[in-house]
Design an enzyme around this catalytic site. Sequence first.
Site, PDB file in Angstrom:
ATOM      1  N   CYS A   1       6.743   0.569 -29.205  1.00  0.00           N
ATOM      2  CA  CYS A   1       7.298  -0.781 -29.093  1.00  0.00           C
ATOM      3  C   CYS A   1       6.390  -1.693 -28.274  1.00  0.00           C
ATOM      4  O   CYS A   1       6.520  -2.917 -28.328  1.00  0.00           O
ATOM      5  CB  CYS A   1       8.708  -0.742 -28.511  1.00  0.00           C
ATOM      6  SG  CYS A   1       8.832   0.073 -26.914  1.00  0.00           S
TER       7      CYS A   1
ATOM      8  N   CYS B   1       0.820  -1.208   0.000  1.00  0.00           N
ATOM      9  CA  CYS B   1       0.000   0.000   0.000  1.00  0.00           C
ATOM     10  C   CYS B   1       0.855   1.260   0.000  1.00  0.00           C
ATOM     11  O   CYS B   1       2.045   1.237   0.315  1.00  0.00           O
ATOM     12  CB  CYS B   1      -0.895   0.053   1.240  1.00  0.00           C
ATOM     13  SG  CYS B   1      -1.926  -1.396   1.500  1.00  0.00           S
TER      14      CYS B   1
END
Length: 360
Positions: free
Chosen positions: A328, A47
């Site tokens: 890409c 978190c």
Amino acid sequence: MIQPDFTLAASVQTLPTPRTMYRALSRRDPAYEGVFFTGVKTTGIFCRPTCKAKRPRAENVEFFPTVTEALHGGYRPCRLCRPMDGTRPVPPLVERLRRAAEAAADGRVTDKDLAAMGVEPTTARRQFKAYHGMTFHAYQRARRMGLALREVKAGKPVIAVQLDRGYESTSGFREAFARVFGAPPRGAKAAACLLARRMETPLGTMLALADDAGLRLLEFVDRRGLERELVGLRRRLKCAIVPGNHAILDQTAVQLSEYFSGLRTEFTIPLAPVGSEFQGRVWSELGRIPPGHTRSYAEMAQRLGIPKGPRAIGRANGSNMLALVIPCHRVINADGTLNGYAGGLWRKQRLLEHERKYAS
């Protein structure tokens, strides 16, 4: 890169003490956003420091300096605070510090100035470094040098530049200038520099570098090998990298925002990629893959007339320093699985889903 004043790539980070981090976690202190992530052993999630979930016991947590290290620790991102999704806005204090540096006549804001602003210097340093990965003073030094180079190249007398930028010692200014740009001020008219800016996106912070030739680099700051790319660019272009403003950076920021908002699927930024002739051919072919579509490495090799060259295509893809704008991420394995994205396969998946959603 400029050393030691301006480190653009993430390096090994020194975390605060566990006690300090746990206290920040308990208070959900926003000043520690970006400084550490909390792995909760009992749930297997990690978190942000400001997560609103129930506070775990101290013995059930461990701390990580980056998302990557938390993932390597075996944790998955929290669905409540979403530590990998989106980016927090610029903290008000950080924005205030940047504006103060821009407004200062010599580009310098001292601890005394901070005190006059009602800002505790240690708090300023901590928050600025937590957000930008560099100290406020390092940012100011790099920016002052960038402005000095621009003024010297414009023909302004060196002594005037020195005094305007707050350097009382001629030798000190000359040494600082040469350390950054590799040449003393009087020989710097031909010196080049790349201007750098961090840009926030829903998939994380990106670093953009540009000069008058075009956009040279656009990468996620946690990309593997970013530091090596910066060193290579500096060496090949014989330039320094300094924070600054440029019309191409402004254009990049606008088009990134439009891209992630679904208002654009292709970029029209002037590009100046640095690479070999073969890499340039591969990158040009990447630009021909329509948004919302993908090609395999084998298909790319066939189109380029090198049917036995998928591995070479893969290496050229990995050398691309202009993420998103040279797409890409649209190259996948022949069986449709994802592979080979230095920004992280989770980002590649998100980008492809995003483009499929808006390309139609």
